[in-house]
Scaffold this motif. Sequence first.
Motif, PDB file in Angstrom:
ATOM      1  N   GLY A   1      41.882 -32.699  13.398  1.00  0.00           N
ATOM      2  CA  GLY A   1      40.909 -33.688  13.872  1.00  0.00           C
ATOM      3  C   GLY A   1      39.831 -33.078  14.744  1.00  0.00           C
ATOM      4  N   HIS A   2      39.006 -33.968  15.319  1.00  0.00           N
ATOM      5  CA  HIS A   2      37.914 -33.513  16.172  1.00  0.00           C
ATOM      6  C   HIS A   2      38.449 -33.116  17.545  1.00  0.00           C
ATOM      7  CE1 HIS A   2      34.927 -34.701  13.258  1.00  0.00           C
ATOM      8  NE2 HIS A   2      35.464 -35.907  13.175  1.00  0.00           N
ATOM      9  N   GLN A   3      37.893 -32.023  18.072  1.00  0.00           N
ATOM     10  CA  GLN A   3      38.326 -31.528  19.383  1.00  0.00           C
ATOM     11  C   GLN A   3      37.105 -31.195  20.230  1.00  0.00           C
ATOM     12  OE1 GLN A   3      41.436 -28.493  19.162  1.00  0.00           O
ATOM     13  NE2 GLN A   3      41.835 -29.063  17.043  1.00  0.00           N
ATOM     14  N   LYS A   4      37.198 -31.516  21.499  1.00  0.00           N
ATOM     15  CA  LYS A   4      36.113 -31.211  22.438  1.00  0.00           C
ATOM     16  C   LYS A   4      36.695 -30.611  23.708  1.00  0.00           C
ATOM     17  CE  LYS A   4      32.726 -32.862  19.945  1.00  0.00           C
ATOM     18  NZ  LYS A   4      31.652 -31.978  19.402  1.00  0.00           N
ATOM     19  N   SER A   5      35.967 -29.689  24.293  1.00  0.00           N
ATOM     20  CA  SER A   5      36.404 -29.075  25.543  1.00  0.00           C
ATOM     21  C   SER A   5      36.183 -30.032  26.705  1.00  0.00           C
ATOM     22  CB  SER A   5      35.632 -27.779  25.789  1.00  0.00           C
ATOM     23  OG  SER A   5      34.258 -28.067  26.020  1.00  0.00           O
ATOM     24  N   GLU A   6      36.798 -29.719  27.847  1.00  0.00           N
ATOM     25  CA  GLU A   6      36.590 -30.540  29.043  1.00  0.00           C
ATOM     26  C   GLU A   6      35.142 -30.454  29.503  1.00  0.00           C
ATOM     27  OE1 GLU A   6      38.728 -31.450  33.333  1.00  0.00           O
ATOM     28  OE2 GLU A   6      39.081 -29.526  32.336  1.00  0.00           O
ATOM     29  N   ALA A   7      34.532 -29.286  29.335  1.00  0.00           N
ATOM     30  CA  ALA A   7      33.121 -29.129  29.718  1.00  0.00           C
ATOM     31  C   ALA A   7      32.229 -30.046  28.890  1.00  0.00           C
ATOM     32  CB  ALA A   7      32.695 -27.673  29.540  1.00  0.00           C
TER      33      ALA A   7
ATOM     34  N   ASP B   1      31.924 -46.327  25.843  1.00  0.00           N
ATOM     35  CA  ASP B   1      32.524 -46.197  24.515  1.00  0.00           C
ATOM     36  C   ASP B   1      32.403 -44.773  23.989  1.00  0.00           C
ATOM     37  OD1 ASP B   1      29.740 -46.613  24.458  1.00  0.00           O
ATOM     38  OD2 ASP B   1      29.797 -47.239  22.370  1.00  0.00           O
ATOM     39  N   ILE B   2      31.252 -44.141  24.247  1.00  0.00           N
ATOM     40  CA  ILE B   2      31.065 -42.758  23.801  1.00  0.00           C
ATOM     41  C   ILE B   2      31.936 -41.818  24.627  1.00  0.00           C
ATOM     42  CG2 ILE B   2      29.385 -40.885  23.598  1.00  0.00           C
ATOM     43  CD1 ILE B   2      27.268 -42.949  22.996  1.00  0.00           C
ATOM     44  N   VAL B   3      32.004 -42.059  25.929  1.00  0.00           N
ATOM     45  CA  VAL B   3      32.833 -41.221  26.787  1.00  0.00           C
ATOM     46  C   VAL B   3      34.298 -41.322  26.363  1.00  0.00           C
ATOM     47  CG1 VAL B   3      33.620 -40.798  29.146  1.00  0.00           C
ATOM     48  CG2 VAL B   3      31.232 -41.418  28.715  1.00  0.00           C
ATOM     49  N   ARG B   4      34.731 -42.503  26.001  1.00  0.00           N
ATOM     50  CA  ARG B   4      36.120 -42.679  25.571  1.00  0.00           C
ATOM     51  C   ARG B   4      36.394 -41.871  24.299  1.00  0.00           C
ATOM     52  NH1 ARG B   4      38.127 -48.847  26.677  1.00  0.00           N
ATOM     53  NH2 ARG B   4      40.029 -47.935  25.873  1.00  0.00           N
ATOM     54  N   GLN B   5      35.436 -41.834  23.403  1.00  0.00           N
ATOM     55  CA  GLN B   5      35.609 -41.051  22.184  1.00  0.00           C
ATOM     56  C   GLN B   5      35.749 -39.558  22.519  1.00  0.00           C
ATOM     57  OE1 GLN B   5      32.434 -41.937  19.427  1.00  0.00           O
ATOM     58  NE2 GLN B   5      32.780 -44.135  19.541  1.00  0.00           N
ATOM     59  N   PHE B   6      34.915 -39.083  23.432  1.00  0.00           N
ATOM     60  CA  PHE B   6      34.983 -37.671  23.812  1.00  0.00           C
ATOM     61  C   PHE B   6      36.270 -37.374  24.577  1.00  0.00           C
ATOM     62  CE2 PHE B   6      30.831 -37.132  22.227  1.00  0.00           C
ATOM     63  CZ  PHE B   6      30.549 -35.773  22.219  1.00  0.00           C
ATOM     64  N   LEU B   7      36.732 -38.331  25.374  1.00  0.00           N
ATOM     65  CA  LEU B   7      38.001 -38.139  26.075  1.00  0.00           C
ATOM     66  C   LEU B   7      39.132 -37.990  25.065  1.00  0.00           C
ATOM     67  CD1 LEU B   7      39.781 -38.059  28.592  1.00  0.00           C
ATOM     68  CD2 LEU B   7      39.849 -40.574  28.519  1.00  0.00           C
ATOM     69  N   ALA B   8      39.141 -38.829  24.039  1.00  0.00           N
ATOM     70  CA  ALA B   8      40.184 -38.740  23.011  1.00  0.00           C
ATOM     71  C   ALA B   8      40.122 -37.390  22.297  1.00  0.00           C
ATOM     72  CB  ALA B   8      40.022 -39.880  22.004  1.00  0.00           C
ATOM     73  N   MET B   9      38.919 -36.900  22.017  1.00  0.00           N
ATOM     74  CA  MET B   9      38.785 -35.608  21.341  1.00  0.00           C
ATOM     75  C   MET B   9      39.205 -34.458  22.259  1.00  0.00           C
ATOM     76  SD  MET B   9      35.372 -35.967  18.947  1.00  0.00           S
ATOM     77  CE  MET B   9      34.289 -36.747  20.147  1.00  0.00           C
ATOM     78  N   HIS B  10      38.917 -34.606  23.559  1.00  0.00           N
ATOM     79  CA  HIS B  10      39.353 -33.578  24.507  1.00  0.00           C
ATOM     80  C   HIS B  10      40.874 -33.564  24.624  1.00  0.00           C
ATOM     81  CE1 HIS B  10      40.000 -31.195  28.025  1.00  0.00           C
ATOM     82  NE2 HIS B  10      40.383 -32.235  28.743  1.00  0.00           N
ATOM     83  N   GLN B  11      41.481 -34.732  24.697  1.00  0.00           N
ATOM     84  CA  GLN B  11      42.936 -34.792  24.791  1.00  0.00           C
ATOM     85  C   GLN B  11      43.586 -34.265  23.516  1.00  0.00           C
ATOM     86  OE1 GLN B  11      43.640 -38.908  25.878  1.00  0.00           O
ATOM     87  NE2 GLN B  11      43.621 -38.405  28.055  1.00  0.00           N
TER      88      GLN B  11
END
Length: 226
Positions: free
Chosen positions: A70-76, A91-101
């Motif tokens: 799946g999609h992954q994002k760093s904490e930075a 809503d966008i921040v939540r999506q990035f949080l899910a990808m970071h986790q």
Amino acid sequence: MVLTLNDVPEKIRPFYVLDVRREQQFNDDGTPVTVPEPFTYTDENGDEQTGTRSVPVFVDVEYVVEAPRGHQKSEAALWVVVRIHRGHRDDIVRQFLAMHQNAERWRFHDAYVAWLGARPVAPEASGQPDDPETPDHEQWMGGVTPEQHALDVAAWEMAEPVPYEAMTWDAWRFANYAALRRVGYESNDQQFEMMHDDVKNGTSTWLDAQSAVKAQYPKAAMVLPL
């Protein structure tokens, strides 16, 4: 050798799925496994004929494979998005949080697989005769005795990676309320201008803006609803 999902260590089992593939079967000598199959055909005279032909055998084979990462994002990258939207697009921040986790979960998986591969190998006798004057010191390949191996295994077990525990959206906001507030506040220049205008006009624009940010990101000491 991993044959079923139950063969995967429990802590990383959720990262794997069964993949069923249709595969042709072969004999030990490499020739295809076939079975006879009746069929009909029309000969050169236009008459219908029946015959038998050999057809290859296909079976469903199960493989244990990694689940899609799946999609992954760093904490930075997550905090870049937080600063860009400044509380206006949760809503966008939540999506990035899910990808970071998700990235952190897979980081644990990779660390665990590497840890499994680093398990100390049991020593083997070198085949050389023992020294009768030192009966407590056998001759071992690599110079690692069973006693040292036991210590190495104990140290290896203590280094077992700890699974990543993902936070809920609300828990993450509470845990990071101070940083989120700093992002939500206006710049110092803007705040000074708001204070000046409030004093001049008898308004409370600055106080209202600060209060709105504090209300959006409450202190972590507050009790989360069950």
